[in-house]
Write an enzyme that holds these catalytic residues in place. Structure first.
Site, PDB file in Angstrom:
ATOM      1  N   SER A  15     -17.515  44.865  -7.157  1.00  0.00           N
ATOM      2  CA  SER A  15     -18.677  44.480  -6.270  1.00  0.00           C
ATOM      3  C   SER A  15     -18.733  45.570  -5.193  1.00  0.00           C
ATOM      4  O   SER A  15     -17.795  46.167  -4.765  1.00  0.00           O
ATOM      5  CB  SER A  15     -18.214  43.192  -5.746  1.00  0.00           C
ATOM      6  OG  SER A  15     -19.103  43.022  -4.497  1.00  0.00           O
TER       7      SER A  15
ATOM      8  N   TYR B 150     -11.974  38.460  -1.257  1.00  0.00           N
ATOM      9  CA  TYR B 150     -12.762  38.869  -2.173  1.00  0.00           C
ATOM     10  C   TYR B 150     -12.907  40.408  -2.396  1.00  0.00           C
ATOM     11  O   TYR B 150     -12.746  40.840  -3.439  1.00  0.00           O
ATOM     12  CB  TYR B 150     -14.064  38.157  -2.273  1.00  0.00           C
ATOM     13  CG  TYR B 150     -15.166  38.607  -3.340  1.00  0.00           C
ATOM     14  CD1 TYR B 150     -15.071  37.823  -4.529  1.00  0.00           C
ATOM     15  CD2 TYR B 150     -16.395  39.360  -2.709  1.00  0.00           C
ATOM     16  CE1 TYR B 150     -16.090  38.392  -5.642  1.00  0.00           C
ATOM     17  CE2 TYR B 150     -17.313  39.809  -4.027  1.00  0.00           C
ATOM     18  CZ  TYR B 150     -17.143  39.159  -5.189  1.00  0.00           C
ATOM     19  OH  TYR B 150     -17.996  39.548  -6.222  1.00  0.00           O
TER      20      TYR B 150
HETATM   21  N1  LIG Z   1     -24.228  37.478  -8.880  1.00  0.00           N
HETATM   22  C1  LIG Z   1     -23.911  38.598  -8.128  1.00  0.00           C
HETATM   23  O1  LIG Z   1     -24.971  38.821  -7.493  1.00  0.00           O
HETATM   24  C2  LIG Z   1     -22.870  39.144  -8.078  1.00  0.00           C
HETATM   25  C3  LIG Z   1     -22.670  40.422  -7.084  1.00  0.00           C
HETATM   26  C4  LIG Z   1     -21.418  41.186  -7.023  1.00  0.00           C
HETATM   27  C5  LIG Z   1     -20.207  40.694  -7.967  1.00  0.00           C
HETATM   28  N2  LIG Z   1     -20.654  39.781  -8.864  1.00  0.00           N
HETATM   29  C6  LIG Z   1     -19.471  39.348  -9.735  1.00  0.00           C
HETATM   30  O2  LIG Z   1     -20.169  39.079 -11.161  1.00  0.00           O
HETATM   31  C7  LIG Z   1     -19.068  38.344 -11.764  1.00  0.00           C
HETATM   32  C8  LIG Z   1     -19.809  37.198 -12.286  1.00  0.00           C
HETATM   33  O3  LIG Z   1     -20.426  36.496 -11.142  1.00  0.00           O
HETATM   34  P1  LIG Z   1     -21.486  35.336 -11.269  1.00  0.00           P
HETATM   35  O4  LIG Z   1     -22.557  35.628 -10.261  1.00  0.00           O
HETATM   36  O5  LIG Z   1     -21.916  35.095 -12.828  1.00  0.00           O
HETATM   37  O6  LIG Z   1     -20.661  34.179 -10.881  1.00  0.00           O
HETATM   38  P2  LIG Z   1     -20.663  32.589 -11.493  1.00  0.00           P
HETATM   39  O7  LIG Z   1     -21.740  32.132 -12.044  1.00  0.00           O
HETATM   40  O8  LIG Z   1     -20.066  31.704 -10.101  1.00  0.00           O
HETATM   41  O9  LIG Z   1     -19.446  32.664 -12.505  1.00  0.00           O
HETATM   42  C9  LIG Z   1     -18.022  32.901 -12.210  1.00  0.00           C
HETATM   43  C10 LIG Z   1     -17.274  32.965 -13.532  1.00  0.00           C
HETATM   44  O10 LIG Z   1     -15.965  32.956 -13.196  1.00  0.00           O
HETATM   45  C11 LIG Z   1     -15.349  31.883 -13.933  1.00  0.00           C
HETATM   46  N3  LIG Z   1     -14.003  31.527 -13.089  1.00  0.00           N
HETATM   47  C12 LIG Z   1     -13.776  31.187 -11.998  1.00  0.00           C
HETATM   48  N4  LIG Z   1     -12.340  30.883 -11.796  1.00  0.00           N
HETATM   49  C13 LIG Z   1     -11.758  31.242 -13.067  1.00  0.00           C
HETATM   50  C14 LIG Z   1     -10.605  31.086 -13.781  1.00  0.00           C
HETATM   51  N5  LIG Z   1      -9.378  30.806 -12.689  1.00  0.00           N
HETATM   52  N6  LIG Z   1     -10.338  31.461 -14.601  1.00  0.00           N
HETATM   53  C15 LIG Z   1     -11.361  31.802 -15.716  1.00  0.00           C
HETATM   54  N7  LIG Z   1     -12.589  31.895 -15.182  1.00  0.00           N
HETATM   55  C16 LIG Z   1     -12.854  31.708 -13.931  1.00  0.00           C
HETATM   56  C17 LIG Z   1     -16.043  30.819 -13.699  1.00  0.00           C
HETATM   57  O11 LIG Z   1     -15.642  29.877 -14.787  1.00  0.00           O
HETATM   58  P3  LIG Z   1     -15.829  28.299 -14.480  1.00  0.00           P
HETATM   59  O12 LIG Z   1     -17.060  27.791 -13.811  1.00  0.00           O
HETATM   60  O13 LIG Z   1     -15.859  27.622 -16.113  1.00  0.00           O
HETATM   61  O14 LIG Z   1     -14.606  27.778 -13.986  1.00  0.00           O
HETATM   62  C18 LIG Z   1     -17.404  31.364 -14.134  1.00  0.00           C
HETATM   63  O15 LIG Z   1     -17.697  31.723 -15.540  1.00  0.00           O
HETATM   64  C19 LIG Z   1     -17.847  38.223 -10.868  1.00  0.00           C
HETATM   65  O16 LIG Z   1     -17.040  39.219 -10.895  1.00  0.00           O
HETATM   66  C20 LIG Z   1     -18.694  38.556  -9.432  1.00  0.00           C
HETATM   67  O17 LIG Z   1     -17.698  38.820  -8.443  1.00  0.00           O
HETATM   68  C21 LIG Z   1     -21.695  38.792  -8.916  1.00  0.00           C
END
Ligand SMILES: NC(=O)c1ccc[n+]([C@@H]2O[C@H](COP(=O)([O-])OP(=O)(O)OC[C@H]3O[C@@H](n4cnc5c(N)ncnc54)[C@H](OP(=O)(O)O)[C@@H]3O)[C@@H](O)[C@H]2O)c1
Length: 252
Positions: A144, A157
């Site tokens: 990120s 983070y």
């Molecule tokens: N959305 C954005 O704008 C954005 C921006 C920058 C970076 N990112 C990165 O993109 C990635 C996905 O983000 P997202 O927005 O899709 O977030 P999200 O919808 O909150 O999804 C997070 C995922 O991580 C899983 N997770 C959390 N703790 C875990 C653990 N202990 N073991 C295995 N899985 C675990 C969750 O699984 P459960 O819910 O089943 O626990 C969920 O599937 C992340 O790496 C995030 O840092 C996203």
């Protein structure tokens, strides 16, 4: 570009962006395992969508911070779909927490590191021997701009997302002799997933500093991940590629 015949693992496949990565990889011909931790049923639902596309898919419970669960999960995927050739380390915790270091609990710091950074260590360690044996592999770590630019109230983070870049470059060096590439995607903000947990006024402020003045469509990210997962990216390794619509440019 085709991923026909490949097997991919997308961690955090129960989440907003992980779902789209799984679907885009599957559309390119890949069989896909997706992990969920607290929300396994969401990962299973995505696996169902992928089976609807005619690919094999598996939703699997895997806490990436738990070494034993990762090792047994990877073995289960290998048994049902075949050895993992493409790994997308997408799972993360603490994505939208905003707590300054003075107030942050050590337990939150420990958990974010355990999931975001040690989780990637665990999955890479579990799948890499199979990639070495095959003489081919693709690892994509989801970082990120918080890791490259910092983020107010996001010390844990940010540290994990910066750490993933160092991990990426090292795995790239260690994998090169076996045709294993390892790259990081450095995300701006995307519609769907955790960005919608951010309060609307803050979302608007963030989007104002993006050169393109919009959040990304998740597919705009999945397409980059798919390229890095493909044979076509064979000479790209150790890179941290910003996918952010110009969020890190000097906008004013
Ligand atoms: N959305 C954005 O704008 C954005 C921006 C920058 C970076 N990112 C990165 O993109 C990635 C996905 O983000 P997202 O927005 O899709 O977030 P999200 O919808 O909150 O999804 C997070 C995922 O991580 C899983 N997770 C959390 N703790 C875990 C653990 N202990 N073991 C295995 N899985 C675990 C969750 O699984 P459960 O819910 O089943 O626990 C969920 O599937 C992340 O790496 C995030 O840092 C996203």
């Amino acid at each position: 570009m085709s991923l026909e015949g490949k097997v991919a693992l997308v961690t955090g496949g129960s989440g907003g962006l992980g779902r789209v990565h799984g679907l885009v990889l599957a559309r390119l011909g890949c069989d896909v395992a997706l992990t969920g931790n607290r929300n396994l049923e969401k990962a299973e639902a995505v696996a169902g969508e992928i089976r609807g596309l005619g690919r094999r898919a598996l939703g699997i419970k895997m806490d990436v911070s738990d070494t034993g669960e990762v090792v047994s999960g990877v073995a289960k995927i290998a048994g049902e779909l075949g050895p993992i050739e493409i790994l997308v380390n997408n799972a993360a915790f603490g994505i939208v927490r905003a707590t300054t270091i003075i107030k942050m609990e050590k337990s939150d710091w420990d958990r974010d590191l355990a999931v975001n950074l040690t989780g990637a260590f665990n999955t890479i360690k579990a799948v890499m021997p199979g990639m070495v044996e095959k003489g081919w592999g693709r690892i994509v770590n989801v970082s990120s701009v918080t890791g490259t630019m910092g983020g107010f109230g996001q010390c844990s983070y940010a540290a994990t997302k910066a750490g993933l870049i160092g991990l990426t470059k090292t795995i790239a060096l260690e994998g090169a002799r076996n045709r294993i590439t390892c790259n990081a995607v450095v995300l701006g903000v995307f519609d769907g997933g955790s960005f919608y947990e951010v309060a609307e006024p803050f979302r608007e402020r963030i989007i104002k500093r993006v050169a393109m003045k919009r959040a990304g469509d998740p597919e705009e990210l999945s397409n980059v991940i798919a390229f890095l997962a493909s044979e076509e990216s064979s000479y790209v390794t150790g890179e941290a590629i910003v996918v952010g619509g110009g969020i890190d440019l000097f906008t004013f």
